[in-house]
Design an enzyme around this catalytic site. Structure first.
Site, short mmCIF file in Angstrom:
data_model
loop_
_atom_site.label_atom_id
_atom_site.label_comp_id
_atom_site.label_asym_id
_atom_site.label_seq_id
_atom_site.Cartn_x
_atom_site.Cartn_y
_atom_site.Cartn_z
N GLU A 196 2.92 -11.82 -45.65
CA GLU A 196 3.94 -12.02 -46.68
C GLU A 196 5.29 -11.40 -46.30
O GLU A 196 6.34 -11.94 -46.62
CB GLU A 196 3.46 -11.41 -48.01
N ASP A 197 5.25 -10.26 -45.59
CA ASP A 197 6.48 -9.49 -45.37
C ASP A 197 7.00 -9.50 -43.94
O ASP A 197 8.04 -8.90 -43.66
CB ASP A 197 6.26 -8.02 -45.80
#
Length: 287
Positions: free
Chosen positions: A79-80
């Site tokens: 996600e990051d």
């Protein structure tokens, strides 16, 4: 902190709970996460890698297995960072990938007044596929809650309400009472800081007498358990502050009318019984 300082508690913990685990696999997962999060910082100013390491440490304390710990180290990479789920699959296999993917999907769910029930149902579905996904998510939320002081007040309050509505009840349903209590207290402290401080003060004033009584009961139970050759850890604790608050507000009781401020906790290892490898806690009224 150095790589050794971050990794050693994880490897030591896994060595105790899962002797013979692959330390090289643990190191590979750590190195991949460390590289992916390189240059990223937490709101506290700490290197971002300290967060997945802290989540992994919580899971190790719960007795979780190596794939779960590896997934915890990697849980924010998809996600990051530019680290893809395909990359995780090629390096760490299907089991770790499924756990990371499950946590990533939970992170993308939208929470709000009209979505809470739906969210809870989706989480239960996720649990039925692999309960470890939810346990990782709970550990993730717990560590984030411990650092809410570093984020905007409005954001912290929103996350605290979300935690009370969704995550604390899930922890309760999984039998993870210690995590439930801490999530509730951290949320209560964030939403109602003055009321939290007042209850903390009132409970603190009663602590000496309660501690003395609790220690006496713990000693007596320890003797009985040893006599029966039952292996268990018995400890005493003060009732958590959110529970006291609930009794005062929901049940309309005065603080002086609340007598069950101390509990005993009997810790038994249920490795051979449960899907999860954590310590379930049985609570007994101490006074």
């Amino acid at each position: 902190m150095t790589t050794i300082e971050l990794l050693k508690p994880l490897s030591d913990g896994l060595a105790r709970s899962h002797p013979g685990f692959s330390n090289s696999d643990l190191e590979r997962a750590f190195n991949a996460a460390d590289k992916a999060h390189s240059g990223q910082l937490r709101k506290s100013g700490e290197p971002y890698i300290t967060h997945p390491v802290a989540v992994a440490q919580i899971l190790i304390e719960l007795g979780m297995d190596l794939p779960t710990v590896m997934a915890a180290l990697l849980h924010d990479t998809v996600e990051d960072t530019s680290y893809s789920i395909e990359h995780i699959k090629s390096e760490f296999g299907d089991e770790v990938t499924a756990l990371v993917d499950g946590v990533t999907k939970l992170d993308k769910l939208t929470y709000g007044p009209t979505a809470e029930a739906e969210t809870l149902r989706k989480m239960v579905v996720a649990m039925s596929r692999d309960i470890r996904v939810l346990v990782i998510k709970l550990a993730d939320r717990l560590h984030n809650a411990r650092t809410w002081e570093f984020i905007a007040k409005e954001t912290a309050e929103r996350k605290a309400r979300e935690t009370l509505d969704i995550y604390a009840p899930l922890a309760h349903r999984l039998g993870m009472n210690a995590i439930k209590w801490e999530l509730e207290d951290l949320s209560f402290k964030t939403i109602e800081p003055k009321k939290y401080e007042e209850i903390e003060r009132l409970v603190g004033e009663r602590s000496p007498a309660r501690d003395l009584l609790t220690n006496e009961v713990v000693s007596a139970i320890d003797i009985d358990l040893n006599t029966e050759k039952i292996k268990a850890n018995v400890s005493g604790r003060q009732k958590h502050f959110y529970s006291v608050y609930q009794k005062m507000v929901v049940r309309g009781r005065e603080f002086n009318d609340i007598n069950d401020l101390a509990f005993l906790s009997l810790m038994l290892n249920l490795n051979d019984v449960a899907t999860l490898d954590y310590l379930r806690e049985a609570e007994f009224l101490a006074a």
